[in-house]
Design an enzyme around this catalytic site. Sequence first.
Site, PDB file in Angstrom:
ATOM      1  N   THR A 112       0.837  -1.196   0.000  1.00 56.75           N
ATOM      2  CA  THR A 112       0.000   0.000   0.000  1.00 56.75           C
ATOM      3  C   THR A 112       0.871   1.245   0.000  1.00 56.75           C
ATOM      4  OG1 THR A 112      -0.122   0.308   2.387  1.00 56.75           O
ATOM      5  CG2 THR A 112      -1.657  -1.268   1.404  1.00 56.75           C
ATOM      6  N   SER A 114       0.908   3.535   2.093  1.00 60.06           N
ATOM      7  CA  SER A 114       1.324   3.953   3.429  1.00 60.06           C
ATOM      8  C   SER A 114       2.218   2.937   4.116  1.00 60.06           C
ATOM      9  CB  SER A 114       0.091   4.183   4.313  1.00 60.06           C
ATOM     10  OG  SER A 114      -0.654   2.984   4.434  1.00 60.06           O
ATOM     11  N   CYS A 115       2.314   1.728   3.563  1.00 59.56           N
ATOM     12  CA  CYS A 115       3.081   0.678   4.227  1.00 59.56           C
ATOM     13  C   CYS A 115       3.941  -0.048   3.223  1.00 59.56           C
ATOM     14  CB  CYS A 115       2.143  -0.311   4.925  1.00 59.56           C
ATOM     15  SG  CYS A 115       3.012  -1.669   5.726  1.00 59.56           S
ATOM     16  N   GLY A 116       5.149   0.415   3.044  1.00 58.90           N
ATOM     17  CA  GLY A 116       6.015  -0.182   2.040  1.00 58.90           C
ATOM     18  C   GLY A 116       6.518  -1.560   2.397  1.00 58.90           C
ATOM     19  N   CYS A 118       4.825  -4.036   4.117  1.00 60.14           N
ATOM     20  CA  CYS A 118       3.814  -5.019   4.505  1.00 60.14           C
ATOM     21  C   CYS A 118       4.031  -6.367   3.848  1.00 60.14           C
ATOM     22  CB  CYS A 118       2.419  -4.490   4.165  1.00 60.14           C
ATOM     23  SG  CYS A 118       1.939  -3.059   5.161  1.00 60.14           S
TER      24      CYS A 118
END
Length: 274
Positions: A112, A114-116, A118
């Site tokens: 995502t 916002s979350c590289g 994950c």
Amino acid sequence: MGRVTVRRRVLRIRNGVGEHRPDTLAAEEPMEIRVAGRPLTVTMRTPGDDFDLAVGFLVSEGVVHAADDVVAVRYCAGATADGGNTYNVVDVGLAPGVEPPDASLERNFYTTSSCGLCGKASLDAVRTTAAWSVGDDPLRVAPEVLAALPDRLRAAQRVFDSTGGLHAAGLFTAAGELVCLREDVGRHNAVDKVVGYALRSGLLPLRSTVLMVSGRASFELVQKAVMAGIPLLAAVSAPSSLAVDLAAESGLTLVGFLRGTSMNVYTGGSRVAG
């Protein structure tokens, strides 16, 4: 190609009075990164500088280290069932002798904006061996130079002015001169775009430079800076504990809460000349 901004109709309420009006939003679309035709990951990003994003991501993964490691970057035709090009699939061709990404790095689900990290299987998988050491970099930056960077970064943001919804990453010299700025809905994407620009321009490793980011300093952003050979990372917000730990281990100078003339230097304080 995808649009950087889109228009949407919104209900705007002020002082209890509402009116319908158009609003400009930062675009967010998926982009699949392939290596030699093999899918590697999908990231949610703001369209633009897609080739920089793709190769910058590969620098962060330790796959490529120089412009000669990449022989081609292209959008994939026939990305849709009817053979059309969505400009949302980018394929990177590696030079002979450059090892493709390890199969363990392949993402089973998308990354995502916002979350590289994950898609990473474990923390150990993130601690990629860097091609260059930043611990011995002779960079020295005056506090007043650092204090000016947030305003310089903000002044160079074009899309933020119309949307208010994008992160920025800027590469600066020790004297505070802007080398490259990239914007994206994901702070990690903005950094990858900067690093990808540097690789494609033959500038790696980015010795004696400063990376300024508009948000917080996460573990991943420290990792990306180290992988690109950047010795100082500055952020307007807080770092995480793991970001500080990795910076200390790597010899990177980490500056947080850079606002006005105040800042917190969490690691590598000797580079910030008083």
